[in-house]
Design a protein around this motif. Structure first.
Motif, mmCIF file in Angstrom:
data_model
loop_
_atom_site.group_PDB
_atom_site.id
_atom_site.type_symbol
_atom_site.label_atom_id
_atom_site.label_comp_id
_atom_site.label_asym_id
_atom_site.label_seq_id
_atom_site.Cartn_x
_atom_site.Cartn_y
_atom_site.Cartn_z
ATOM 1 N N TRP A 103 46.717 -2.659 -27.230
ATOM 2 C CA TRP A 103 46.886 -4.079 -26.946
ATOM 3 C C TRP A 103 46.398 -4.972 -28.076
ATOM 4 O O TRP A 103 47.144 -5.704 -28.678
ATOM 5 C CB TRP A 103 46.213 -4.486 -25.626
ATOM 6 N N THR A 104 45.111 -4.914 -28.402
ATOM 7 C CA THR A 104 44.578 -5.774 -29.454
ATOM 8 C C THR A 104 43.192 -5.295 -29.868
ATOM 9 O O THR A 104 42.571 -4.487 -29.184
ATOM 10 C CB THR A 104 44.483 -7.238 -28.975
ATOM 11 N N ILE A 105 42.726 -5.800 -30.991
ATOM 12 C CA ILE A 105 41.301 -5.682 -31.314
ATOM 13 C C ILE A 105 40.552 -6.585 -30.347
ATOM 14 O O ILE A 105 40.767 -7.796 -30.315
ATOM 15 C CB ILE A 105 41.021 -6.121 -32.769
ATOM 16 N N THR A 106 39.697 -6.029 -29.523
ATOM 17 C CA THR A 106 38.957 -6.841 -28.557
ATOM 18 C C THR A 106 37.630 -7.336 -29.109
ATOM 19 O O THR A 106 37.156 -8.413 -28.724
ATOM 20 C CB THR A 106 38.702 -6.042 -27.266
ATOM 21 N N ASP A 107 37.018 -6.549 -30.008
ATOM 22 C CA ASP A 107 35.734 -6.984 -30.556
ATOM 23 C C ASP A 107 35.417 -6.199 -31.822
ATOM 24 O O ASP A 107 35.955 -5.102 -32.055
ATOM 25 C CB ASP A 107 34.612 -6.786 -29.533
ATOM 26 N N THR A 108 34.552 -6.768 -32.630
ATOM 27 C CA THR A 108 34.017 -6.103 -33.818
ATOM 28 C C THR A 108 32.534 -6.428 -33.926
ATOM 29 O O THR A 108 32.068 -7.429 -33.383
ATOM 30 C CB THR A 108 34.715 -6.569 -35.114
ATOM 31 N N SER A 149 33.771 -5.551 -25.207
ATOM 32 C CA SER A 149 32.689 -6.100 -26.015
ATOM 33 C C SER A 149 31.880 -4.964 -26.612
ATOM 34 O O SER A 149 31.591 -3.974 -25.927
ATOM 35 C CB SER A 149 31.794 -6.993 -25.134
ATOM 36 N N VAL A 150 31.511 -5.086 -27.896
ATOM 37 C CA VAL A 150 30.704 -4.062 -28.552
ATOM 38 C C VAL A 150 29.743 -4.737 -29.527
ATOM 39 O O VAL A 150 30.118 -5.682 -30.226
ATOM 40 C CB VAL A 150 31.598 -3.017 -29.259
#
Length: 466
Positions: A152-157, A220-221
């Motif tokens: 789907w997408t990059i959710t967090d970095t 979230s990370v």
């Protein structure tokens, strides 16, 4: 998104009773007064700078010219500005001009974050690109990462404290970690560089689409402040703490009764976590007593819809949360309850934030047992997990909070009064994330229009036109 289920939990530590919530601009209780005093101490100049004559002071704010003259004449007896003096001057100059366009992609931008020292800026896009820009080198691309096993997408970095590694997540049980200090500018997963996969599910396969993990995603990370662990919030209603040295899950916390959208460390010690979920609750977790009690230390009730993001004040007492009920709430964890029993409310079943506007008749609705210290309104939280933050301590004394918005704007609010002090308008679509430079009057934003923008004090000479 799952619908909420009522459940009860026991405390792991001491928690006080519930308090009353408030609207914008209204003092709730001593909790707001206390953080107001602390904020003033961090952003109020020395009393001698404001004196017009001995024993008499002018009102705030004191002009920068007078502050500089007072410093040269050594009014404070220190021959320099204190951190509070500095914040008093710099917090009056908000990064609201421009913006200059740093990058423009044909993909929605989901993540934008400055590094802790402000030298790097990370932006994550839906099409699997993660770009790391060198801020001090004219915003040149230091690393262009093509994500592995994207869903789907990059959710967090999140950048490691030493800024050598970056961890990224998507709607997958595998979190990946990349060495950003390597010589390669183009980092294509497992082609030009290895993107090590950290399995948070316990059963997933890195390139597998099995039924077991098809609906498992990480929202979230975050790296711990010592860089030894990462903490992640997942769609299986859990929080995961991963030990990087041991290369294994240190603890899995069955945290909520719906998707856990956000998790963060309360302070640098790393013992306490804050989490927020689609079950409408913020929770506080003390890892030191999880093994004996296995439950949260406390629950913070007040949102009427799911929570999209949490940011910690860093003092182990206060946090803010963004909610799908179109509010940001300020919390004092000393007001938390021991459990959620009797505090849950039914969500408005006919509304789905992913594709509907928030019903106007719900905008002033309040939770009957709101424990928040203050409530901020004016932005919009729709379609995606929009983020909010405290402004930097170094330059503003955390005097403000700021947030992206579904109406394509960025909003800055006064922490204590709730007044809107700025609205940044440039983007054409949702601003999901934005980041205030830790030291300079500069703010980076990322939008679903694919634009990464940089807001500063002075209009850039070559602003890109539409």
């Amino acid at each position: 998104m799952r619908r909420s289920r009522k459940w009860s939990v026991n405390k792991c530590g001491q928690a006080s009773g519930s308090g009353g919530g408030v609207g914008v601009g209204v003092v709730a209780d001593e909790g707001l007064a206390e953080i107001g005093v602390a904020t003033n101490l961090k952003s109020k100049p020395h009393r001698y700078f404001s004196q017009v004559m001995p024993g008499k002071s002018e009102g705030m704010p004191v002009s920068p010219v007078k502050m500089l003259a007072g410093r040269e004449c050594n009014y404070s007896g220190r021959s320099r500005f204190s951190s509070a003096d500095r914040c008093h001057v710099s917090s009056r100059y908000l990064p609201v001009n421009g913006p200059s366009v740093i990058d423009r992609m044909n993909s929605c931008a989901y993540v934008s974050q400055f590094s802790a020292d402000g030298t790097l800026f990370v932006a994550g896009f839906q099409d699997s690109d993660i770009k790391i820009y060198s801020v001090d080198n004219g915003w040149q691309v230091k690393k262009n990462i093509r994500a592995r096993s994207l869903r789907w997408t990059i959710t967090d970095t999140s950048l490691s404290p030493d800024q050598r590694f970056l961890v990224y997540s998507s709607m997958s049980p595998i979190v990946h970690i990349v060495n950003i200090e390597s010589a390669m500018t183009e980092s294509v997963a497992n082609v030009t560089e290895i993107h090590e996969g950290l399995d948070l599910s316990g059963y997933a396969n890195d390139d597998d689409d099995s039924d077991d993990d098809a609906h498992f995603g990480i929202f979230s990370v975050k790296f711990s402040t010592d860089g030894r662990e990462i903490v992640a919030a997942s769609s299986d209603e859990s929080i995961y703490v991963y030990d990087l040295a041991a290369n294994k899950i240190n603890v899995r916390i069955p945290a909520h009764s719906a998707d856990v959208n956000t998790v963060c460390f309360a302070d640098e010690a790393g013992h306490v976590l804050y989490s927020g979920s689609d079950d409408h609750l913020c929770k506080v977790w003390d890892r030191r007593c999880l093994s004996t009690r296995g439950k949260e230390s406390g629950v913070l009730t007040g949102h009427l819809e799911g929570i999209t993001f949490i940011d910690s004040h860093g003092d182990g007492k206060y946090l803010i949360s963004n909610g799908k009920d179109q509010t940001i709430k300020l919390w004092d964890i000393r007001k938390m309850s021991s459990n959620a029993r009797g505090n849950s409310v039914d969500r408005y079943a006919d509304w789905d934030y992913r594709w509907m506007e928030y019903p106007s008749h719900l905008r002033n609705r309040r939770h009957p047992n709101d424990q928040s210290v203050f409530t901020y309104r004016g932005h919009r939280v729709l379609r995606t997990l929009i983020r909010c933050y405290f402004s930097p301590s170094y330059s503003t004394g955390q005097k403000y909070i700021y947030t992206g918005s579904a109406d394509a704007n960025i909003y800055i609010f006064d922490l204590v009064t709730g007044a809107r002090v700025a609205r940044l308008n440039y983007h054409k679509q949702i601003v999901r994330d934005c980041s205030w430079h830790p030291f300079n009057p500069m703010l980076g934003s990322s939008s679903w229009d694919g634009v990464i923008a940089n807001w500063e004090l002075v209009n850039p000479s070559a602003r890109e036109t539409e």
